[in-house]
Structures are given as C-alpha cells and as structure tokens.
Design an enzyme around this catalytic site. Structure first.
Site, short mmCIF file in Angstrom:
data_model
loop_
_atom_site.label_atom_id
_atom_site.label_comp_id
_atom_site.label_asym_id
_atom_site.label_seq_id
_atom_site.Cartn_x
_atom_site.Cartn_y
_atom_site.Cartn_z
N SER A 85 -49.20 -16.30 -39.57
CA SER A 85 -48.74 -16.60 -40.93
C SER A 85 -49.72 -16.06 -41.97
CB SER A 85 -48.63 -18.11 -41.12
OG SER A 85 -47.87 -18.69 -40.10
N1 SAH Z 1 -49.53 -21.06 -36.25
C1 SAH Z 1 -49.45 -19.67 -35.89
C2 SAH Z 1 -48.16 -19.01 -36.37
C3 SAH Z 1 -47.28 -18.91 -35.23
S1 SAH Z 1 -45.73 -18.12 -35.41
C4 SAH Z 1 -50.65 -18.89 -36.35
O1 SAH Z 1 -51.46 -19.42 -37.12
O2 SAH Z 1 -50.80 -17.74 -35.92
C5 SAH Z 1 -44.74 -19.33 -34.55
C6 SAH Z 1 -45.09 -19.59 -33.11
O3 SAH Z 1 -44.21 -20.63 -32.65
C7 SAH Z 1 -44.86 -18.41 -32.17
O4 SAH Z 1 -46.03 -18.13 -31.47
C8 SAH Z 1 -43.74 -18.88 -31.24
O5 SAH Z 1 -43.86 -18.40 -29.92
C9 SAH Z 1 -43.92 -20.38 -31.31
N2 SAH Z 1 -42.75 -21.18 -30.93
C10 SAH Z 1 -41.45 -20.99 -31.26
N3 SAH Z 1 -40.68 -21.95 -30.72
C11 SAH Z 1 -41.52 -22.78 -30.03
C12 SAH Z 1 -41.32 -23.96 -29.23
N4 SAH Z 1 -40.12 -24.48 -29.03
N5 SAH Z 1 -42.41 -24.54 -28.69
C13 SAH Z 1 -43.64 -24.02 -28.85
N6 SAH Z 1 -43.90 -22.91 -29.59
C14 SAH Z 1 -42.84 -22.29 -30.17
#
Ligand code: SAH
Length: 209
Positions: free
Chosen positions: A60
C-alpha cells in the site's frame, strides 16, 4: 539503519504529515521503519505510491498505511490482528505502536518473505500466519484492534466476533469505490460504522492460495 535511511524515513513521515495529521507516536513509527526493505524497487521506496510486490500483490501507499493506522487508534494496545500481511510494511508500522501483532496472509511465499524481513529488522512482536484471514485467528482472540488490508463488501462476522468489546476494526469497504471504514464495537449488538477516505486495495479472497 544508516543515517541516510533514517533521513529518508523521516522525510517520508514529514511528507505524509502534509496530507494527514500524524500523532507523535505514528510519526515516530514511520521514522523507525525502513520502507526500502519492503519494496522491490528501492529507488521508489520513499514515494507516496503503492507498488507491485510479488505474486500480483501490492504494498500500500505509505499515505494509505498512515490513514489506516490513524483510524485504528492503536497506541499501546495489547494485540492487533491484521488480515493481508503482504510485504509486512503495515504490520511493521503497527509493531512500533502496539505490543503484539498477528498478521495473516493467504499466499505462502509472501508470508515467508515478510517473516524474513521482520528477522532482518529484528522485529520480534509480529506473528505471521499463512492462512485464510476470513476466519481471523482464533487461537489469540479476542483482539483490541483488527485491520483488514484487503477490500471487502462486507466484513466477515467471524472477525467482529474476535474483536473485544470497545475494540476498533478498520477495513477498506466497497466494490466500485472503496472507503476506509472504521467500526467501533460498543457491544455485540451495537457496532458503530464510520466511513472515512476513499481508498484502493486488492480484494479479500477466499481460501489459501
Ligand atoms: N498490508 C500489506 C498490503 C497487502 S495487499 C502491506 O503493507 O504490504 C493485500 C494482501 O492481502 C495481499 O498480500 C493478499 O494476498 C492478502 N489477502 C487477500 N485475501 C486474503 C485472505 N482471505 N486472507 C489473508 N490474506 C489475504
């Protein structure tokens, strides 16, 4: 951290502060978290943009991370659950503010990479779990705070069940347009909903990848 990295992190925190009012603790958290380690292109590390990481996922924008963190009001709380660890940057910021962070990620490779980063940075209060975050993380529940780092139309009921009374849950909610949405659990039946800024996150998916 080298002096140069320290200066870059501080400049990023100052720039974020041009857009949102950071509390002193959140400002410090950004100053102390080397974004370079979390991004694939270090020359872009300190820009206010989201960036692609591996497995088609995104880290993000630091401005979005700041807005989510402020909405969570998590300074000095005991435990926070994050759904969607991704690169681990958001969890690293939270680790500077609260005592224990639990972060769930459905893509194993990302979960492993995030763990390695926390080791390199000597961050010891983040526990990463490879699993489907739709079910939360029951073994350490209830949580003071829950943060969804992936967008959903409706926050799974299970997550509210794992939130303490008086706790706060923050999530990107919506389909065509997403908004950072803050939920305050006054009681099991009374959950207040506050819609904040527009945002853009990858979707919350089902199952482990
Ligand atoms: N917080 C992160 C941003 C991640 S983007 C950062 O600082 O980099 C969103 C993330 O959510 C992705 O890695 C994706 O794989 C994960 N995601 C999506 N659905 C999910 C689920 N049901 N359980 C766990 N992770 C999930």
């Amino acid at each position: 951290m080298t002096n140069l990295e320290r200066e870059r992190c501080k400049a990023l925190a100052v720039e974020i502060g041009d857009f949102v009012t950071l509390t002193p603790a959140v400002f410090r958290a950004f100053c102390e978290t080397e974004r370079e380690i979390f991004v694939p292109f270090s020359n872009h590390a300190y820009k206010l943009d989201a960036q692609p990481i591996s497995d088609d996922q995104w880290i993000s924008s630091p401005l979005t991370v700041a807005k989510m963190t402020l909405a969570l009001e998590c300074e000095n709380v005991d435990n926070i659950l994050e759904i969607g660890c991704g690169s681990g940057y958001q969890a690293a910021i939270l680790s500077k503010l609260a005592h224990r962070i639990f972060s769930v990620e459905r893509i194993q490779n990302l979960a492993n990479e995030a763990k390695k980063r926390f080791e390199i940075l000597n961050i010891k209060n983040i526990h990463v779990r490879f699993d489907d975050g739709n079910f939360g993380l029951k073994s350490y529940a209830p949580y003071d705070r829950i943060l969804l780092s992936a967008a959903t139309n409706e926050v799974p009921k299970t997550l509210f069940n794992q939130l303490k009374i008086g706790g706060i849950l923050v999530a990107p909610v919506g389909q065509n347009k997403q908004f950072i949405t803050k939920f305050i659990k006054h009681s099991d039946e009374n959950i207040e909903k506050i819609v904040l800024d527009e945002c853009l996150f990858v979707p919350l998916l089902s199952g482990r990848a």
